[in-house]
Scaffold this motif. Structure first.
Motif, short mmCIF file in Angstrom:
data_model
loop_
_atom_site.label_atom_id
_atom_site.label_comp_id
_atom_site.label_asym_id
_atom_site.label_seq_id
_atom_site.Cartn_x
_atom_site.Cartn_y
_atom_site.Cartn_z
N UNK A 136 44.50 25.23 74.05
CA UNK A 136 43.94 24.53 72.89
C UNK A 136 42.42 24.51 72.97
N UNK A 137 41.88 24.18 74.13
CA UNK A 137 40.42 24.15 74.29
C UNK A 137 39.85 25.55 74.07
N UNK A 138 40.48 26.56 74.64
CA UNK A 138 40.03 27.93 74.45
C UNK A 138 40.08 28.33 72.98
N UNK A 139 41.15 27.96 72.29
CA UNK A 139 41.29 28.29 70.86
C UNK A 139 40.22 27.59 70.04
N UNK A 140 39.94 26.32 70.35
CA UNK A 140 38.90 25.60 69.61
C UNK A 140 37.50 26.11 69.92
N UNK A 141 37.35 26.80 71.03
CA UNK A 141 36.07 27.47 71.29
C UNK A 141 35.92 28.65 70.33
N UNK A 142 37.00 29.39 70.12
CA UNK A 142 36.96 30.57 69.26
C UNK A 142 36.83 30.20 67.78
N UNK A 143 37.51 29.11 67.39
CA UNK A 143 37.53 28.63 66.00
C UNK A 143 37.15 27.15 66.03
N UNK A 144 35.86 26.82 65.89
CA UNK A 144 35.37 25.47 66.16
C UNK A 144 36.01 24.33 65.39
N UNK A 145 36.53 24.57 64.19
CA UNK A 145 37.21 23.51 63.43
C UNK A 145 38.55 24.08 62.97
N UNK A 146 39.63 23.39 63.35
CA UNK A 146 40.95 23.88 62.99
C UNK A 146 41.85 22.74 62.57
N UNK A 147 42.75 23.05 61.66
CA UNK A 147 43.79 22.11 61.28
C UNK A 147 44.99 22.32 62.20
N UNK A 148 45.89 21.34 62.21
CA UNK A 148 47.05 21.37 63.08
C UNK A 148 47.85 22.67 62.90
N UNK A 149 48.15 23.01 61.66
CA UNK A 149 48.95 24.21 61.39
C UNK A 149 48.28 25.48 61.87
N UNK A 150 46.95 25.52 61.76
CA UNK A 150 46.21 26.69 62.24
C UNK A 150 46.31 26.81 63.76
N UNK A 151 46.15 25.68 64.43
CA UNK A 151 46.31 25.68 65.89
C UNK A 151 47.72 26.13 66.28
N UNK A 152 48.70 25.63 65.57
CA UNK A 152 50.09 25.98 65.88
C UNK A 152 50.34 27.46 65.67
N UNK A 153 49.75 28.04 64.64
CA UNK A 153 49.90 29.48 64.41
C UNK A 153 49.20 30.31 65.49
N UNK B 91 48.79 29.39 68.59
CA UNK B 91 49.53 29.21 69.86
C UNK B 91 51.00 29.06 69.48
N UNK B 92 51.65 30.15 69.09
CA UNK B 92 52.99 30.06 68.49
C UNK B 92 54.10 29.58 69.42
N UNK B 93 53.91 29.70 70.73
CA UNK B 93 54.99 29.29 71.63
C UNK B 93 54.93 27.82 72.03
N UNK B 94 53.99 27.06 71.47
CA UNK B 94 53.95 25.62 71.72
C UNK B 94 54.74 24.93 70.60
N UNK B 95 55.52 23.94 70.99
CA UNK B 95 56.27 23.19 69.97
C UNK B 95 55.31 22.25 69.24
N UNK B 96 55.72 21.82 68.04
CA UNK B 96 54.88 20.88 67.30
C UNK B 96 54.69 19.59 68.07
N UNK B 97 55.76 19.13 68.71
CA UNK B 97 55.67 17.89 69.48
C UNK B 97 54.69 18.03 70.64
N UNK B 98 54.77 19.14 71.37
CA UNK B 98 53.88 19.33 72.51
C UNK B 98 52.43 19.50 72.05
N UNK B 99 52.23 20.16 70.92
CA UNK B 99 50.88 20.29 70.37
C UNK B 99 50.32 18.92 70.01
N UNK B 100 51.14 18.09 69.39
CA UNK B 100 50.73 16.73 69.03
C UNK B 100 50.37 15.93 70.27
#
Length: 126
Positions: free
Chosen positions: A32-49, A51-60
């Protein structure tokens, strides 16, 4: 260092390795930290897309933990449908050089580590 000190509950609770690194060193937090470095502002759905192998619950759960530790900022917009954006805080950004060093090391060592694993798994003496 006094070896008995390692068994002291107060020392263990306040140990930076246990206290801080245990919170950020799981695979989801780092991704998540690495992804937010690449894309500085993201919505939940964008993060989930991303990192597709993370569940919604684990992402939350992971986002809440990172927010609680001051590494990720959560901005809620009062609109319908609700809009929530995540970004790294200054503390989260200060972690990037260290994570990037670890990521670079992993990239450099990956082939050798995988080879060692193959060698070990084929070793009948284990």
């Amino acid at each position: 260092m006094d070896k008995n000190k390692l068994n002291d509950d107060i020392y263990i609770r306040n140990c930076p390795i246990r206290n801080v690194l245990a919170r950020i060193c799981d695979k989801w937090s780092i991704l998540i930290i690495f992804t937010l470095e690449q894309f500085p502002v993201m919505r939940f759905g964008e993060l989930h897309r991303m990192i597709p192998d993370i569940s919604q619950k684990m992402l939350t759960v992971t986002l809440r933990t990172l927010e609680e530790d001051g590494l990720v900022s959560r901005k809620v917009y009062a609109q319908i449908p609700p809009k929530v954006e995540y970004s790294l805080t200054s503390r989260g950004k200060s972690l990037l050089p260290h994570l990037n060093g670890l990521i670079q090391w992993a990239k450099e060592q990956m082939n050798d580590i995988l080879q060692d694993r193959r060698n070990e798994s084929g070793n009948p003496s284990i």
